[in-house]
Scaffold this motif. Structure first.
Motif, PDB file in Angstrom:
ATOM      1  N   GLN A 196      74.558  62.839 -16.425  1.00  0.00           N
ATOM      2  CA  GLN A 196      74.163  61.503 -16.019  1.00  0.00           C
ATOM      3  C   GLN A 196      74.187  61.434 -14.502  1.00  0.00           C
ATOM      4  O   GLN A 196      75.229  61.578 -13.878  1.00  0.00           O
ATOM      5  CB  GLN A 196      75.108  60.464 -16.611  1.00  0.00           C
ATOM      6  N   LEU A 197      73.021  61.222 -13.906  1.00  0.00           N
ATOM      7  CA  LEU A 197      72.936  61.180 -12.454  1.00  0.00           C
ATOM      8  C   LEU A 197      73.560  59.892 -11.923  1.00  0.00           C
ATOM      9  O   LEU A 197      73.664  58.890 -12.622  1.00  0.00           O
ATOM     10  CB  LEU A 197      71.476  61.286 -12.003  1.00  0.00           C
ATOM     11  N   VAL A 198      73.977  59.948 -10.659  1.00  0.00           N
ATOM     12  CA  VAL A 198      74.636  58.815 -10.015  1.00  0.00           C
ATOM     13  C   VAL A 198      73.575  57.913  -9.386  1.00  0.00           C
ATOM     14  O   VAL A 198      72.676  58.391  -8.690  1.00  0.00           O
ATOM     15  CB  VAL A 198      75.621  59.303  -8.935  1.00  0.00           C
ATOM     16  N   SER A 199      73.679  56.615  -9.630  1.00  0.00           N
ATOM     17  CA  SER A 199      72.731  55.668  -9.010  1.00  0.00           C
ATOM     18  C   SER A 199      73.000  55.581  -7.507  1.00  0.00           C
ATOM     19  O   SER A 199      74.150  55.537  -7.076  1.00  0.00           O
ATOM     20  CB  SER A 199      72.882  54.280  -9.640  1.00  0.00           C
ATOM     21  N   TYR A 200      71.936  55.570  -6.726  1.00  0.00           N
ATOM     22  CA  TYR A 200      72.096  55.529  -5.275  1.00  0.00           C
ATOM     23  C   TYR A 200      71.080  54.585  -4.641  1.00  0.00           C
ATOM     24  O   TYR A 200      70.076  54.222  -5.255  1.00  0.00           O
ATOM     25  CB  TYR A 200      71.951  56.927  -4.672  1.00  0.00           C
ATOM     26  N   ARG A 201      71.372  54.193  -3.415  1.00  0.00           N
ATOM     27  CA  ARG A 201      70.461  53.372  -2.627  1.00  0.00           C
ATOM     28  C   ARG A 201      70.029  54.144  -1.384  1.00  0.00           C
ATOM     29  O   ARG A 201      70.772  54.979  -0.889  1.00  0.00           O
ATOM     30  CB  ARG A 201      71.131  52.061  -2.197  1.00  0.00           C
ATOM     31  N   GLN A 202      68.860  53.845  -0.926  1.00  0.00           N
ATOM     32  CA  GLN A 202      68.358  54.486   0.289  1.00  0.00           C
ATOM     33  C   GLN A 202      68.953  53.805   1.506  1.00  0.00           C
ATOM     34  O   GLN A 202      68.943  52.580   1.616  1.00  0.00           O
ATOM     35  CB  GLN A 202      66.838  54.395   0.328  1.00  0.00           C
ATOM     36  N   ALA A 203      69.499  54.583   2.435  1.00  0.00           N
ATOM     37  CA  ALA A 203      70.055  54.025   3.664  1.00  0.00           C
ATOM     38  C   ALA A 203      69.111  54.209   4.845  1.00  0.00           C
ATOM     39  O   ALA A 203      68.888  53.287   5.628  1.00  0.00           O
ATOM     40  CB  ALA A 203      71.405  54.667   3.973  1.00  0.00           C
ATOM     41  N   GLU A 204      68.539  55.411   4.981  1.00  0.00           N
ATOM     42  CA  GLU A 204      67.701  55.676   6.157  1.00  0.00           C
ATOM     43  C   GLU A 204      66.832  56.907   5.894  1.00  0.00           C
ATOM     44  O   GLU A 204      67.250  57.848   5.235  1.00  0.00           O
ATOM     45  CB  GLU A 204      68.593  55.926   7.370  1.00  0.00           C
ATOM     46  N   ILE A 205      65.627  56.864   6.414  1.00  0.00           N
ATOM     47  CA  ILE A 205      64.739  58.037   6.393  1.00  0.00           C
ATOM     48  C   ILE A 205      64.305  58.301   7.828  1.00  0.00           C
ATOM     49  O   ILE A 205      63.849  57.400   8.527  1.00  0.00           O
ATOM     50  CB  ILE A 205      63.489  57.826   5.524  1.00  0.00           C
ATOM     51  N   GLU A 206      64.459  59.540   8.254  1.00  0.00           N
ATOM     52  CA  GLU A 206      64.061  59.917   9.615  1.00  0.00           C
ATOM     53  C   GLU A 206      63.042  61.045   9.541  1.00  0.00           C
ATOM     54  O   GLU A 206      63.264  62.062   8.875  1.00  0.00           O
ATOM     55  CB  GLU A 206      65.274  60.371  10.420  1.00  0.00           C
ATOM     56  N   ASP A 207      61.930  60.839  10.183  1.00  0.00           N
ATOM     57  CA  ASP A 207      60.890  61.868  10.231  1.00  0.00           C
ATOM     58  C   ASP A 207      61.192  62.825  11.377  1.00  0.00           C
ATOM     59  O   ASP A 207      61.239  62.423  12.536  1.00  0.00           O
ATOM     60  CB  ASP A 207      59.524  61.216  10.439  1.00  0.00           C
ATOM     61  N   THR A 208      61.403  64.094  11.054  1.00  0.00           N
ATOM     62  CA  THR A 208      61.694  65.102  12.080  1.00  0.00           C
ATOM     63  C   THR A 208      60.596  66.172  12.100  1.00  0.00           C
ATOM     64  O   THR A 208      60.849  67.338  12.392  1.00  0.00           O
ATOM     65  CB  THR A 208      63.059  65.765  11.823  1.00  0.00           C
ATOM     66  N   SER A 209      59.385  65.766  11.770  1.00  0.00           N
ATOM     67  CA  SER A 209      58.273  66.709  11.654  1.00  0.00           C
ATOM     68  C   SER A 209      57.948  67.371  12.984  1.00  0.00           C
ATOM     69  O   SER A 209      58.186  66.806  14.054  1.00  0.00           O
ATOM     70  CB  SER A 209      57.026  65.989  11.128  1.00  0.00           C
ATOM     71  N   ILE A 210      57.416  68.573  12.890  1.00  0.00           N
ATOM     72  CA  ILE A 210      56.858  69.261  14.043  1.00  0.00           C
ATOM     73  C   ILE A 210      55.344  69.340  13.842  1.00  0.00           C
ATOM     74  O   ILE A 210      54.829  68.879  12.816  1.00  0.00           O
ATOM     75  CB  ILE A 210      57.475  70.666  14.223  1.00  0.00           C
ATOM     76  N   ALA A 211      54.664  69.917  14.788  1.00  0.00           N
ATOM     77  CA  ALA A 211      53.200  69.862  14.789  1.00  0.00           C
ATOM     78  C   ALA A 211      52.573  70.311  13.476  1.00  0.00           C
ATOM     79  O   ALA A 211      51.646  69.685  12.968  1.00  0.00           O
ATOM     80  CB  ALA A 211      52.663  70.702  15.943  1.00  0.00           C
ATOM     81  N   ASN A 212      53.072  71.394  12.902  1.00  0.00           N
ATOM     82  CA  ASN A 212      52.417  71.955  11.721  1.00  0.00           C
ATOM     83  C   ASN A 212      53.278  71.880  10.459  1.00  0.00           C
ATOM     84  O   ASN A 212      53.014  72.579   9.493  1.00  0.00           O
ATOM     85  CB  ASN A 212      52.048  73.426  11.979  1.00  0.00           C
ATOM     86  N   ARG A 213      54.323  71.036  10.480  1.00  0.00           N
ATOM     87  CA  ARG A 213      55.206  71.005   9.314  1.00  0.00           C
ATOM     88  C   ARG A 213      55.845  69.627   9.152  1.00  0.00           C
ATOM     89  O   ARG A 213      56.493  69.113  10.059  1.00  0.00           O
ATOM     90  CB  ARG A 213      56.288  72.077   9.428  1.00  0.00           C
ATOM     91  N   LYS A 214      55.679  69.075   7.960  1.00  0.00           N
ATOM     92  CA  LYS A 214      56.239  67.763   7.636  1.00  0.00           C
ATOM     93  C   LYS A 214      57.700  67.933   7.218  1.00  0.00           C
ATOM     94  O   LYS A 214      58.005  68.603   6.223  1.00  0.00           O
ATOM     95  CB  LYS A 214      55.440  67.150   6.482  1.00  0.00           C
ATOM     96  N   ARG A 215      58.616  67.340   7.990  1.00  0.00           N
ATOM     97  CA  ARG A 215      60.045  67.501   7.722  1.00  0.00           C
ATOM     98  C   ARG A 215      60.737  66.143   7.833  1.00  0.00           C
ATOM     99  O   ARG A 215      60.214  65.217   8.452  1.00  0.00           O
ATOM    100  CB  ARG A 215      60.691  68.465   8.711  1.00  0.00           C
ATOM    101  N   GLY A 216      61.924  66.058   7.247  1.00  0.00           N
ATOM    102  CA  GLY A 216      62.630  64.784   7.322  1.00  0.00           C
ATOM    103  C   GLY A 216      64.104  64.898   6.990  1.00  0.00           C
ATOM    104  O   GLY A 216      64.575  65.935   6.501  1.00  0.00           O
TER     105      GLY A 216
END
Length: 377
Positions: free
Chosen positions: A95-115
């Motif tokens: 049984q997975l634990v329920s969670y809430r989103q706190a923050e998303i930060e985009d740390t992408s570079i020119a040729n790669r989507k990262r976060g």
């Protein structure tokens, strides 16, 4: 019978070796020789000893129990140490634990989507196991990779928001790269740094942390927290001993991602996350720096600020101002598409405030000129 014969010849071999040594002193021990010398006596007894050893080896019984014993040991090992797969709960039954989103930060570079994604417990009082934390972290990573197109991301799972010791406590973390490229695109991993705490905080530990955050501003002395007095105050409120008051943190244990690979993506509870993570533009950074600069001008000459600078809690206007400044500085990542001088401006604001507080007006003018130059870019 063979064992008896082998034993007899072993004794003979040992006796012969002893007589060979004695023969070096007197050759009389070699009674079977007609012409007795020390060397001939020694060689004679040594030869007899070798023959005895050979015969003993021929009659020595083979270890017929080796295979059976090994099999028995393997059987015992199998019984006492079942496979890891048997110990690990099945993913579909976890049984997975329920969670809430706190923050998303985009740390992408020119040729790669990262976060980087920060999530918190939906219910800080919920009970869970390390396996549930691990599976939930991985399920969240899969969800955010799918929703936002991240090719690599890290998920940080805490009980409540905040990184200060009296705020959130890290419970789990994991890094995920669905295309196996990792952060650079060629690192060759899917899961990395999968870690989880052994448990969550107890009700008492949560209460300690809550009171620490509430009372901390009242126990500031010379720009630092008087922890002895603060612990005494918390202990009095909780009716416990001061040495029982502590800000608990966990050393996360590394976990194998393998048993949880099959976990399905799971999103946060509560309001749906924004379609894309918020990324600051250069104009937004300029606006926030100007706002901080104007706010600093409003209190830089006050007695409270000059005395406490960024400490003393609510007493000093610099405390809350510095928290906002630091929040902006933390967003100045190398991947952010903002001029370098502008990226440095939040850090320069800290130096500007220190210069004003210490009355170093010439230094303050130079720093301010640098900030104004960054805002003009």
């Amino acid at each position: 019978m063979a064992e008896v014969v082998a034993y007899i010849f072993l004794v003979c071999a040992v006796v012969s070796l002893l007589l060979a040594l004695v023969s070096l002193i007197t050759p009389r021990t070699a009674f079977f020789l007609r012409k007795r010398t020390r060397l001939r006596a020694m060689l004679g007894w040594f030869g007899i000893s070798c023959v005895c050893f050979i015969i003993m080896a021929a009659f020595a019984p083979k270890n017929q129990h080796t295979t059976a014993e090994n099999q028995q040991k393997n059987s015992v090992t199998s019984e006492k140490s079942p496979s890891t797969a048997e110990h690990q709960p099945k993913v579909e039954k976890l049984q997975l634990v329920s969670y809430r989103q706190a923050e998303i930060e985009d740390t992408s570079i020119a040729n790669r989507k990262r976060g980087q994604v920060r999530i918190v417990l939906a219910d800080p009082a919920s009970a869970f196991t390390a396996e549930q934390l691990t599976a939930t972290c991985m399920a969240a990573a899969k969800f955010y990779a799918r929703e936002y197109g991240f090719r690599a991301l890290s998920v940080f799972f805490s009980d409540i928001p905040g990184d200060k010791p009296w705020e959130g406590t890290r419970l789990a973390q994991c890094s995920y790269s669905p295309d196996k490229g990792g952060w650079s695109g060629s690192q060759g991993w899917t899961w990395e740094q999968v870690m989880a705490a052994p448990r969550g905080l107890t009700a008492q530990e949560r209460e300690m942390k809550k009171l620490w955050g509430q009372l901390r501003s009242k126990f500031q002395k010379d720009g630092a927290t008087d922890e002895t007095a603060l612990k005494s105050a918390i202990a009095k409120k909780m009716n416990i001993k001061p040495d029982q008051v502590t800000l608990l943190w966990f050393m996360l244990d590394k976990t194998s991602a393998g048993p949880f690979e099959g976990v399905a993506p799971q999103g946060p509870v509560g309001p749906k996350a924004a379609a894309t993570p918020t990324v600051l533009t250069a104009d937004e950074v300029r606006a926030q720096v100007r706002e901080l600069l104007a706010e600093l001008d409003g209190f830089k000459d006050s007695g409270e600020f000059r005395q406490c600078v960024y400490g003393c809690g609510k007493r000093s206007p610099g405390n809350a101002w510095n928290a906002k400044r630091k929040a902006l500085q933390d967003k100045m990542t190398p991947q952010l598409d903002v001029p370098l001088l502008l990226k440095a401006a939040p850090g320069e604001l800290w130096s500007l405030g220190m210069a004003y507080a210490k009355g170093k007006n010439e230094e303050a003018r130079e720093i301010r000129a640098d900030i104004e130059k960054a805002l003009a870019q």
